[in-house]
Design an enzyme around this catalytic site. Structure first.
Site: not given
Ligand code: UDX
Length: 463
Positions: A109, A145, A177-178, A231, A280, A287
């Site tokens: 989506t 989602t 899921l991540r 979600k 950062g 997502c």
């Molecule tokens: C996310 C959610 O965690 C997950 O539960 C959902 O189902 C889908 O979206 P994902 O997109 O795989 O998962 O990545 P995630 O690990 O959540 O990281 C998202 C972004 O945040 C990344 O770009 C990461 O670099 C950034 N991030 C994460 C930060 O900048 N700081 C942090 O402390 C954590």
């Protein structure tokens, strides 16, 4: 519409359960990051699974045992599942409808072009294609989602189109899921959320997740609307936490404070916690960015925009980190004004985060292409995402490894915190660059170690 009765279930004992109630046969529609992982993991748990996609080349690759994207642990699990004979893939919705007792909708989506709203065309077309062939009592489970209210609309759609009419029920089971940890998050989730409209739908979902439920995983049973909201609420919270610490980084930049120490001190408070508090370059991926925008958009449509107006600010803070990183490169290069012509930049990272080849809304690539637009000569290096990056940004140069990408660089910028980038020896990299200058866009390097061998080191929110 007349209901057509048929066999309820078709195969052997329920996985993870001693009862002789037959296990439901599962289909998983959409074989991207979410769907392929779900299909493979469910087969690994002992279910008979049919994966479905409209993309023939993807289906061919999966049937040949190849995962079409990078996800640690998934290729091994796919091989095991294919060997077991419990998993196969098809492009036929007719076959899927015939095969499955529980159908999972796992299509994407994405954000609509020119709008913050979610693009529901893949969900609608998957549900439409499947519904037309549903001739017996079945459960269709949305995992994608979606904006709140979608499940109610799809219930009406599916029951109108299916020959089995209201014998087909819809449920919502959001996925958390991540990427990079997708296998573990699927097999050992924190919680399961079942949005249902009947006891039968709950029973079907419990059967479809029996091995996971049996391990004591908490199950939250709720209505369709709440399940949809869970979600977006979870992703909004995570995005807010990241932007919160990045907002503190902005304040540190203006005051000479150090956001790393600040984050560490906050993290010791159990009520706050240290996860998703890493400052950062901010969040990207398929997502968080589009989900917060779609949520804000949907809330505005529903007249409750004010309740989540802060998400617009969360998004704005996140975007500012990207331009601030570009500014730091400019400052280190000693360039005043916009023009970076003649400046050579080694950009370490393209993926939106480590352990992924996903470049959707990747902060790293955004920064690299902004530097390129300002005239810099940018060489990008990423352990997994180069091919995807090259397709979208053919104007950038791509290196094969960090050291060769850094040859003659005026500035090195760390954009995705892959372990191999964090382990770079500053002395070795220092011997190939034109100038020892590094921007740590992920606050992931040991500043003292780099400075000790003569590097000018800059990081977001740090002195
Ligand atoms: C996310 C959610 O965690 C997950 O539960 C959902 O189902 C889908 O979206 P994902 O997109 O795989 O998962 O990545 P995630 O690990 O959540 O990281 C998202 C972004 O945040 C990344 O770009 C990461 O670099 C950034 N991030 C994460 C930060 O900048 N700081 C942090 O402390 C954590």
């Amino acid at each position: 519409m007349a209901a057509i009765a048929g066999p309820e279930e078709t195969t052997g004992p329920r996985p993870g359960d001693d009862s002789d109630v037959p296990a439901p046969r599962l289909t998983v529609i959409g074989t991207g990051y979410l769907g392929a992982t779900h299909a493979i993991c469910m087969a690994d748990l002992g279910f008979d699974v049919l994966g479905v996609d409209v993309d023939e080349s993807k289906i061919k690759r999966l049937n040949e045992g190849e995962v079409p994207f990078f996800e640690p642990g998934l290729p091994e699990l796919l091989a095991k599942a294919m060997d077991s004979g419990r998993l196969r893939f098809t492009t036929s919705f007719e076959e899927a409808a015939e095969f499955g007792d529980v159908h999972f909708i796992c299509v994407g989506t994405p954000q609509q072009e020119g709008s913050d709203a979610a693009d529901l065309r893949y969900v609608d077309s998957a549900v439409t294609a499947l519904a037309q062939h549903l001739c017996r009592r079945t459960l269709v489970v949305g995992k994608s989602t979606v904006p709140v209210g979608t499940a109610a609309r799809l219930t009406e759609l599916v029951q109108r189109l299916a020959p089995a009419g209201d014998q087909v029920e819809l449920a919502w089971n959001p996925e958390f899921l991540r990427e990079g940890y997708a296998v573990d998050d699927t097999l050992r989730p924190d919680r399961l959320v079942f949005g249902v409209s009947s006891a039968w739908a709950e029973e079907r979902l419990r059967a479809a997740f029996a091995p996971i439920v049996a391990t004591g995983t908490p199950v939250v049973v709720t209505d369709l609307t709440t399940a949809e909201l869970v979600k977006v609420a979870a992703n909004s919270f995570l995005a807010t936490k990241i932007s919160y610490i990045n907002a503190m980084a902005e304040v540190c930049e203006a005051t000479g404070g150090d956001v790393r120490g600040l984050a560490e001190a906050l993290a010791y408070d159990d009520r706050i916690g240290g996860r998703f508090l890493k400052p950062g370059l901010g969040f990207g991926g398929g997502c968080l960015p589009k989900d917060i925008r779609a949520f804000a958009h949907r809330a505005e449509e529903l007249g409750v925009g004010q309740a989540v107006a802060f998400l617009r600010e969360v998004d704005a803070i996140n975007k500012r980190r990207r331009s601030r990183t570009v500014d730091l490169v400019r400052e280190l290069a000693g360039v005043t004004g916009g023009d970076l012509t003649g400046v050579r930049v080694a950009a370490l990272g393209a993926a939106f985060k480590p352990n992924s080849d996903d470049i959707r809304d990747a902060p790293a690539l955004d920064v690299a292409s902004a530097l390129h637009r300002l005239g810099a000569h940018v060489t990008v290096v990423d352990p997994q995402a180069t091919e995807n990056a090259r397709r979208v940004h053919p104007e950038l140069d791509y290196g094969t490894d960090a050291i060769s990408a850094a040859i003659d660089a005026d500035v090195v910028v760390l954009l995705t915190e892959w372990a191999q980038f964090q382990e770079i020896d500053p002395e070795i990299m220092g011997s190939v660059v034109a100038h020892r200058r590094i921007v740590d866009g992920r606050d992931a390097l040991d500043a003292a170690r780099w400075r000790a061998v003569g590097w000018e080191y800059r990081a977001l929110g740090r002195p």
